[in-house]
Design an enzyme around this catalytic site. Structure first.
Site, PDB file in Angstrom:
ATOM      1  N   CYS A 199       0.794  -1.038  -0.058  1.00  0.00           N
ATOM      2  CA  CYS A 199      -0.018  -0.038  -0.004  1.00  0.00           C
ATOM      3  C   CYS A 199       0.707   1.365  -0.025  1.00  0.00           C
ATOM      4  CB  CYS A 199      -0.861  -0.085   1.269  1.00  0.00           C
ATOM      5  SG  CYS A 199      -0.194  -0.042   2.713  1.00  0.00           S
ATOM      6  N   HIS A 231      -2.843   1.619   7.245  1.00  0.00           N
ATOM      7  CA  HIS A 231      -3.057   1.440   5.816  1.00  0.00           C
ATOM      8  C   HIS A 231      -2.779   2.994   5.222  1.00  0.00           C
ATOM      9  CE1 HIS A 231      -4.485   0.398   1.861  1.00  0.00           C
ATOM     10  NE2 HIS A 231      -5.389   1.050   2.082  1.00  0.00           N
TER      11      HIS A 231
END
Length: 471
Positions: A131, A213
């Site tokens: 990510c 994230h």
């Protein structure tokens, strides 16, 4: 805040590749000239990265994009000069109530039109732990190419993935050797050991209940988009007023997002801005200042020379004509030019210091990267083995353990002594309080009989006995 941002793919890369019409050879073609790597190692071997602006800046350089840097944002209200986009790191908890509120809010702004999706670079994260790279590419590959030099690797990737589905774009990212190698080169040794323990293809983030994230916020065609590789669609937060900058819209969106996310007192997040390399702007400004310095200095010298010639009466006393300069000599006196030259010298010194500071920061980025990625296990094991071989390891351990034992023993002794002192003081206080009422009654009786209460009856008896003995 240095939190490891792993993220999770929506499915294993190998399975996704089997369902995709995109061939593996085409994916590897995006990195022409790179060494051939096993497909499983590319897709399943991505490691977690820390959320650090220095790491991200070096990672961009490894991607081939040299004119960009990443800065950490501490104050949303502070203006940021010419950002390309923002990267938001937040704590991901699938079952959290605030998370459900965010999902319900963002579901209303999903862009589901296939033509609109294909016109931007939006890639789904099908490879675990990628990510960080996804967030950077979501910013860079949606910028205007005239304002940003992407480099060969990213330019080929952008051209090759044009018109692909978000899933295939995610596969193209995960299976590009240069991106995978650059990404993993900045991971800590602990991340590699963690991947070996959990096994390739198993996410260490999303399905374990908690993770960090990355998502990106970028302006595209006058609209603020949020690009999250774990979401099925990009999110359009709308446009902004003509009198506003797109960062004003971003501030409002972030203020609302943080207000929802911090409803349960969870403020673990990090915000970074992708901006132009500050050294480029400083270097350009220094070049302009030095040019102006040369012009002012030359004009001042000609003006002083003309004044000297006028005072001596030799030559023409008129002001020199300097068509190549930006300053008209007749509009400034020598004192004005000297003051202007002094200000230019000060500005040059300030910007030279700023440039030196930026270069020092880049150097520290490299030093921190070396410390972060170096594996100290062999050194520590060898050092301890040498100490044990020389017979000093046990003594060193004892020396470091004894002080703590002494401190704990002294603390226990102090507690026992304190308890004894408290008990003695309590007994004395009880005795004094028990004798107090009797003494007060005796003093009251003596005062009633007209006698001085200074002497107690016991003392008078002793005095009478002494008198009887003398008689």
């Amino acid at each position: 805040m240095n939190a490891a941002g792993g993220g999770s793919g929506s499915q294993a890369a190998g399975a996704a590749g089997g369902n995709s019409s995109l061939s593996h050879n085409a994916l590897l073609a995006t990195a022409s000239g790179a060494t051939t790597m096993p497909m499983a190692q590319l897709a399943d071997g991505w490691l977690e990265l820390e959320s650090d602006p220095g790491l991200f800046t070096l990672l961009l350089k490894d991607f081939g994009c040299h004119d960009v840097q990443v800065e950490e944002v501490y104050d949303l209200q502070k203006p940021i000069e010419s950002p390309y986009g923002f990267i938001f790191l937040f704590r991901w908890i699938e079952e959290r109530r605030a998370r459900r509120k965010i999902v319900e809010t963002t579901a209303e702004i999903f862009v589901k039109d296939e033509e609109a999706i294909s016109s931007i670079f939006f890639a789904q994260q099908v490879v675990p732990n990628s990510c960080a790279t996804h967030a950077l590419l979501s910013v860079l590959l949606n910028c205007n190419e005239n304002n940003l030099q992407l480099g060969d690797t990213l330019s080929r990737l952008k051209v090759h993935t044009k018109g692909m589905s978000p899933e295939n774009k995610g596969l193209a990212i995960g299976n590009t050797p240069e991106l995978a190698c650059a990404h993993n080169s900045h991971a800590m040794p602990q991340a590699r050991r963690r991947l070996e323990r959990t096994g390739a293809g198993v996410s260490s983030c999303r399905f374990t209940g908690e993770a960090f994230h990355f998502v990106s916020f970028v302006p595209i065609n006058g609209q603020l988009f949020e690009l999250d590789g774990l979401k099925p669609y990009p999110m359009n937060h709308g446009g902004w007023e003509d009198s506003e900058d797109w960062t004003d819209k971003f501030r409002r969106v972030m203020a609302e997002r943080l207000g929802i996310a911090t409803g349960e007192q969870d403020i673990r997040f990090n915000l970074m801005a992708v901006v132009p390399d500050r050294r480029i702007a400083i270097t350009h400004k220094l070049k302009m200042l030095r040019t102006n310095q040369a012009i002012v200095s030359g004009t001042l010298q000609k003006l002083l020379k003309a004044d000297e010639q006028g005072e001596s009466g030799n030559g023409d006393s008129q002001r020199p004509d300097t068509p190549t300069t930006l300053l008209e000599p007749s509009a400034f006196t020598a004192r004005d030019l000297q003051s202007l030259l002094k200000n230019l010298d000060t500005e040059i010194a300030i910007n030279e210091q700023h440039l030196a500071d930026e270069n020092d920061r880049r150097h520290m980025f490299k030093v921190d990267a070396s410390r972060r990625t170096h594996n100290y296990d062999k050194f520590i094991c060898t050092f301890l083995s040498m100490l044990a071989h020389q017979g000093v390891l046990g003594e060193l351990v004892s020396q470091h353990l004894l002080p703590s034992k002494k401190v704990s023993g002294q603390g226990a002794a102090n507690r026992i002594s304190k308890q004894s002192t408290t008990a003695s003081a309590g007994g004395s206080t009880a005795g004094a309080s028990a004798a107090t009422p009797k003494t007060q009654q005796q003093q009251a009786a003596a005062a009633k009989n007209g006698k001085s209460p200074s002497k107690t009856p016991g003392r008078r008896r002793k005095g009478r006995n002494k008198c009887r003995k003398r008689k």
